[in-house]
Design an enzyme around this catalytic site. Sequence first.
Site, PDB file in Angstrom:
ATOM      1  N   GLU A 111       0.851  -1.192   0.000  1.00 52.77           N
ATOM      2  CA  GLU A 111       0.000   0.000   0.000  1.00 52.77           C
ATOM      3  C   GLU A 111       0.878   1.229   0.000  1.00 52.77           C
ATOM      4  O   GLU A 111       2.030   1.179   0.404  1.00 52.77           O
ATOM      5  CB  GLU A 111      -0.855   0.035   1.280  1.00 52.77           C
ATOM      6  CG  GLU A 111      -1.835  -1.087   1.392  1.00 52.77           C
ATOM      7  CD  GLU A 111      -2.328  -1.254   2.826  1.00 52.77           C
ATOM      8  OE1 GLU A 111      -2.596  -0.235   3.486  1.00 52.77           O
ATOM      9  OE2 GLU A 111      -2.426  -2.408   3.271  1.00 52.77           O
ATOM     10  N   LYS A 113       1.897   4.789   1.599  1.00 54.65           N
ATOM     11  CA  LYS A 113       1.814   5.361   2.943  1.00 54.65           C
ATOM     12  C   LYS A 113       1.273   6.775   2.789  1.00 54.65           C
ATOM     13  O   LYS A 113       1.974   7.692   2.361  1.00 54.65           O
ATOM     14  CB  LYS A 113       3.192   5.371   3.602  1.00 54.65           C
ATOM     15  CG  LYS A 113       3.155   5.685   5.073  1.00 54.65           C
ATOM     16  CD  LYS A 113       4.442   5.209   5.752  1.00 54.65           C
ATOM     17  CE  LYS A 113       4.393   5.373   7.263  1.00 54.65           C
ATOM     18  NZ  LYS A 113       4.496   6.759   7.703  1.00 54.65           N
ATOM     19  N   ASP A 115       0.001  10.381   3.583  1.00 57.21           N
ATOM     20  CA  ASP A 115       0.587  11.317   4.534  1.00 57.21           C
ATOM     21  C   ASP A 115      -0.464  12.296   5.059  1.00 57.21           C
ATOM     22  O   ASP A 115      -0.798  13.281   4.420  1.00 57.21           O
ATOM     23  CB  ASP A 115       1.721  12.083   3.840  1.00 57.21           C
ATOM     24  CG  ASP A 115       2.659  12.711   4.845  1.00 57.21           C
ATOM     25  OD1 ASP A 115       2.554  12.387   6.041  1.00 57.21           O
ATOM     26  OD2 ASP A 115       3.498  13.523   4.427  1.00 57.21           O
ATOM     27  N   TYR A 222      -6.935   1.901   5.532  1.00 60.06           N
ATOM     28  CA  TYR A 222      -5.911   0.879   5.295  1.00 60.06           C
ATOM     29  C   TYR A 222      -5.965  -0.309   6.230  1.00 60.06           C
ATOM     30  O   TYR A 222      -5.182  -1.239   6.090  1.00 60.06           O
ATOM     31  CB  TYR A 222      -4.513   1.501   5.322  1.00 60.06           C
ATOM     32  CG  TYR A 222      -4.196   2.260   6.598  1.00 60.06           C
ATOM     33  CD1 TYR A 222      -4.090   3.646   6.583  1.00 60.06           C
ATOM     34  CD2 TYR A 222      -4.002   1.593   7.796  1.00 60.06           C
ATOM     35  CE1 TYR A 222      -3.798   4.348   7.742  1.00 60.06           C
ATOM     36  CE2 TYR A 222      -3.704   2.280   8.949  1.00 60.06           C
ATOM     37  CZ  TYR A 222      -3.605   3.657   8.920  1.00 60.06           C
ATOM     38  OH  TYR A 222      -3.323   4.342  10.062  1.00 60.06           O
ATOM     39  N   LYS A 309      10.546   3.898   3.346  1.00 57.22           N
ATOM     40  CA  LYS A 309      10.567   5.360   3.208  1.00 57.22           C
ATOM     41  C   LYS A 309      11.272   5.762   1.926  1.00 57.22           C
ATOM     42  O   LYS A 309      12.395   5.337   1.678  1.00 57.22           O
ATOM     43  CB  LYS A 309      11.319   5.972   4.397  1.00 57.22           C
ATOM     44  CG  LYS A 309      10.574   5.858   5.700  1.00 57.22           C
ATOM     45  CD  LYS A 309       9.628   7.019   5.882  1.00 57.22           C
ATOM     46  CE  LYS A 309       8.909   6.879   7.209  1.00 57.22           C
ATOM     47  NZ  LYS A 309       8.244   8.039   7.665  1.00 57.22           N
ATOM     48  N   CYS A 403      10.092  49.165   1.035  1.00 57.71           N
ATOM     49  CA  CYS A 403       9.234  48.425   0.114  1.00 57.71           C
ATOM     50  C   CYS A 403       9.867  48.385  -1.281  1.00 57.71           C
ATOM     51  O   CYS A 403      10.272  49.423  -1.802  1.00 57.71           O
ATOM     52  CB  CYS A 403       7.861  49.077   0.050  1.00 57.71           C
ATOM     53  SG  CYS A 403       6.778  48.306  -1.161  1.00 57.71           S
ATOM     54  N   CYS A 406       7.481  50.668  -3.645  1.00 53.82           N
ATOM     55  CA  CYS A 406       7.222  52.098  -3.480  1.00 53.82           C
ATOM     56  C   CYS A 406       8.248  52.771  -2.579  1.00 53.82           C
ATOM     57  O   CYS A 406       8.146  53.956  -2.292  1.00 53.82           O
ATOM     58  CB  CYS A 406       5.817  52.323  -2.939  1.00 53.82           C
ATOM     59  SG  CYS A 406       5.658  51.828  -1.224  1.00 53.82           S
ATOM     60  N   CYS A 421       4.346  46.864   4.257  1.00 56.77           N
ATOM     61  CA  CYS A 421       4.505  48.186   3.670  1.00 56.77           C
ATOM     62  C   CYS A 421       3.266  48.982   4.059  1.00 56.77           C
ATOM     63  O   CYS A 421       2.154  48.607   3.701  1.00 56.77           O
ATOM     64  CB  CYS A 421       4.606  48.097   2.150  1.00 56.77           C
ATOM     65  SG  CYS A 421       4.377  49.713   1.383  1.00 56.77           S
ATOM     66  N   CYS A 427       1.029  52.294  -2.954  1.00 52.69           N
ATOM     67  CA  CYS A 427       1.890  51.168  -3.292  1.00 52.69           C
ATOM     68  C   CYS A 427       1.165  50.312  -4.330  1.00 52.69           C
ATOM     69  O   CYS A 427       0.102  49.749  -4.040  1.00 52.69           O
ATOM     70  CB  CYS A 427       2.188  50.396  -2.009  1.00 52.69           C
ATOM     71  SG  CYS A 427       3.307  49.021  -2.235  1.00 52.69           S
TER      72      CYS A 427
HETATM   73  P1  AMP Z   1       4.866   6.174  11.564  1.00 47.39           P
HETATM   74  O1  AMP Z   1       4.039   7.309  12.100  1.00 47.39           O
HETATM   75  O2  AMP Z   1       5.927   6.602  10.622  1.00 47.39           O
HETATM   76  O3  AMP Z   1       5.315   5.235  12.628  1.00 47.39           O
HETATM   77  O4  AMP Z   1       3.890   5.336  10.633  1.00 47.39           O
HETATM   78  C1  AMP Z   1       2.686   4.800  11.111  1.00 47.39           C
HETATM   79  C2  AMP Z   1       1.554   5.603  10.535  1.00 47.39           C
HETATM   80  O5  AMP Z   1       1.538   5.506   9.127  1.00 47.39           O
HETATM   81  C3  AMP Z   1       0.226   5.076  10.947  1.00 47.39           C
HETATM   82  O6  AMP Z   1      -0.168   5.621  12.179  1.00 47.39           O
HETATM   83  C4  AMP Z   1      -0.665   5.534   9.849  1.00 47.39           C
HETATM   84  O7  AMP Z   1      -1.258   6.766  10.228  1.00 47.39           O
HETATM   85  C5  AMP Z   1       0.247   5.857   8.682  1.00 47.39           C
HETATM   86  N1  AMP Z   1      -0.113   5.141   7.454  1.00 47.39           N
HETATM   87  C6  AMP Z   1      -0.311   5.748   6.261  1.00 47.39           C
HETATM   88  N2  AMP Z   1      -0.633   4.854   5.314  1.00 47.39           N
HETATM   89  C7  AMP Z   1      -0.672   3.651   5.916  1.00 47.39           C
HETATM   90  C8  AMP Z   1      -0.963   2.340   5.437  1.00 47.39           C
HETATM   91  N3  AMP Z   1      -1.252   2.104   4.164  1.00 47.39           N
HETATM   92  N4  AMP Z   1      -0.923   1.345   6.339  1.00 47.39           N
HETATM   93  C9  AMP Z   1      -0.609   1.579   7.639  1.00 47.39           C
HETATM   94  N5  AMP Z   1      -0.321   2.791   8.135  1.00 47.39           N
HETATM   95  C10 AMP Z   1      -0.349   3.827   7.286  1.00 47.39           C
HETATM   96 ZN    ZN Z   2       4.989  49.647  -0.893  1.00 41.85          ZN
END
Ligand code: AMP
Ligand code: ZN
Length: 665
Positions: A111, A113, A115, A222, A309, A403, A406, A421, A427
Amino acid sequence: MTAEEKIHQLREELNKHNYNYYVLDNATITDFEFDVKLKELEKLEKENPIFFDANSPTQRVGGTITKNFNTVVHKNRMYSLDNSYSKEDLLDWEKRIEKGLGRSNLEFTCELKYDGASINLTYENGQFVKAVTRGDGFQGDEVTNNIRTIKSIPLSIHQDFVQNFQMRGEIILPIDGFHKMNIERVANGEEEYRNPRNTASGSLKLQDSAEVAKRPLDCLLYQVVTEERKYKTHFQILETARNVGFKVPETIKLAKSIEEVYQFVNYWDTERHNLPYETDGIVIKVNNLQQQEELGYTAKAPRWAIAYKFKAEQVSTVLNEITYQVGRTGAITPVANLEPVQLAGTTVKRASLHNADQIEKLDIRENDTVFVEKGGEIIPKIIGVDFTKRPEDSKPTKYATNCPECNTELVRTTGDAKHYCPNLFGCAPQITGRIQHFISRKAMDIDGLGGETVDLLRKENLISNYADLYDLKVEQIIPLERMAEKSAQNMISGIEKSKEIPFEKVLFALGIRFVGETVAKKLAKHFKSIDNLMAATLEELINVDEIGDRIAQSIVDFSNDLGNMQLIERLKTYGLQLEVSAESLENQTNKLAGQVFVVSGVFHQMSRNQLKKAIEDNGGKVSSSISKKTNFIVAGDNMGPSKLTKAQDLGISIISEQDFIDKIN
Ligand code: AMP
Ligand code: ZN
């Protein structure tokens, strides 16, 4: 069909459409048709309060206020993930688990990850009941009401699945939505959000769920945690979860070997830049659920999963020059002009340096070689200087004192990260910016006139403020570049039409610092006319609900400026709406003037929002917490016991929904 049946039918239908639209990205009806059905359901629910359901699609708009988020202990701990950075790391991991299980040829689910901010959703008997943030893994904050507003999250499951389960996922803010929010922030004179992840996680802790509802948040799932042993593999349970309503990304993939896992890794290492949201790696999980159980957990992470990562995308390049940009509010942003460099699939030439403190902290200087990273993947940022490459004649950066547009001396008030400014009316970017803001869609919404034309009109000295727009004549415009009689006429009639735009929008259009859309609405409602607002003292302003010192001071400063007052007088003579219309004053009384209400619990005859509106429409004030100033508490079902005690201690009258309705009728 009875009302109850109809309500159920509509809810099911609307849930289905939400799913098609937000999960499958495949709408089968128009927005309009959807709204018609939603309105119909709202009406039926209002007429039949006994069928109230917190999981009804009508509840997605939010409106509940959470002052303090309760801490909730997770039923199952939310672990971290161990990290890996290379194919070797992955092969080592495979060896460890093969040894642990005493067998080889394992299957994996790969999967992305995602963010964002992790969330745990609890479902009981197919109903969404609770959402809790990860917190420290053992306990998190309950953010149920805010999560309910995220439309891709199903609130009730009707198809065959497990009955009781927790769904784990990531609350994310798609990149597009993030940009849109920032465009709006800049238009409101506010500082941009730095990255989608923090913005997503901050959104979960907003007190007003209606605000959360407005943000384009999404939830990618997930993991299913359940004691029911119905499914054999992780992949299978995720696919089923998708079919019953959850947004499980289609990018998940089965792999029969680490070799195949690594292909997935390599593919997404570059391809991830084309996704609509941010990712910071890959997560690989042992597919068989029984094997997962056998492997169990270390003190910190599951043994059956590992994160891979991606290498942080970082390059170094030369910073040629630091320049300064002036925004519409006069805010100065320092910009690093870089020797163009390839980074995460795009050419980077510029990076924001945010403010003077940031430059000082990192000791960034012109001609330095700097490290540039695509932080949240989006806005490139400078994370440091390669001091080994600093030229010998290098001198510390002296932040601009004047500025760039101006030449006025910049000011910086204590507590403000930015320099400004102060030359509001002389301006160029501020003048143009203010007019551009004035005509924008959420403000005066002037058809036939765009930002570039404003710039042109100003350069031709036809306008130097927004009031000048209303003096423009067709003959003046026709001779301009790229203009013709038709377009000139459109522009003038667009300007003419804007005279009907309601007061709250005009107020927003004026571009008073810190007076964004929502604040403008509140002020319009409270003061009812520009004259009242401009005459208000600092104290009167601060006394308005949710108007803080900063906003109040900015309004006072605005009204103390003679130039501003002259502009407003001119807008009046042109016939703009500078007070609330008679129509919107209808249904408004002063019956509750001077009385402060706290609303608590669940109501039947009207929604909590309607109740609050009724209080305000009748001149009362709604407060979110009980204090000595509170006059009445309108108590619905399930009012919190601590509130009740506090109210009794302070001797505040507690009235029912019906008492309240009697009071205003
Ligand atoms: P970390 O915070 O780096 O320890 O990673 C764990 C966190 O990754 C989990 O708490 C999830 O919020 C996040 N995460 C994002 N995508 C996934 C995924 N596909 N499976 C599991 N965790 C995930
Ligand atoms: Zn200005």
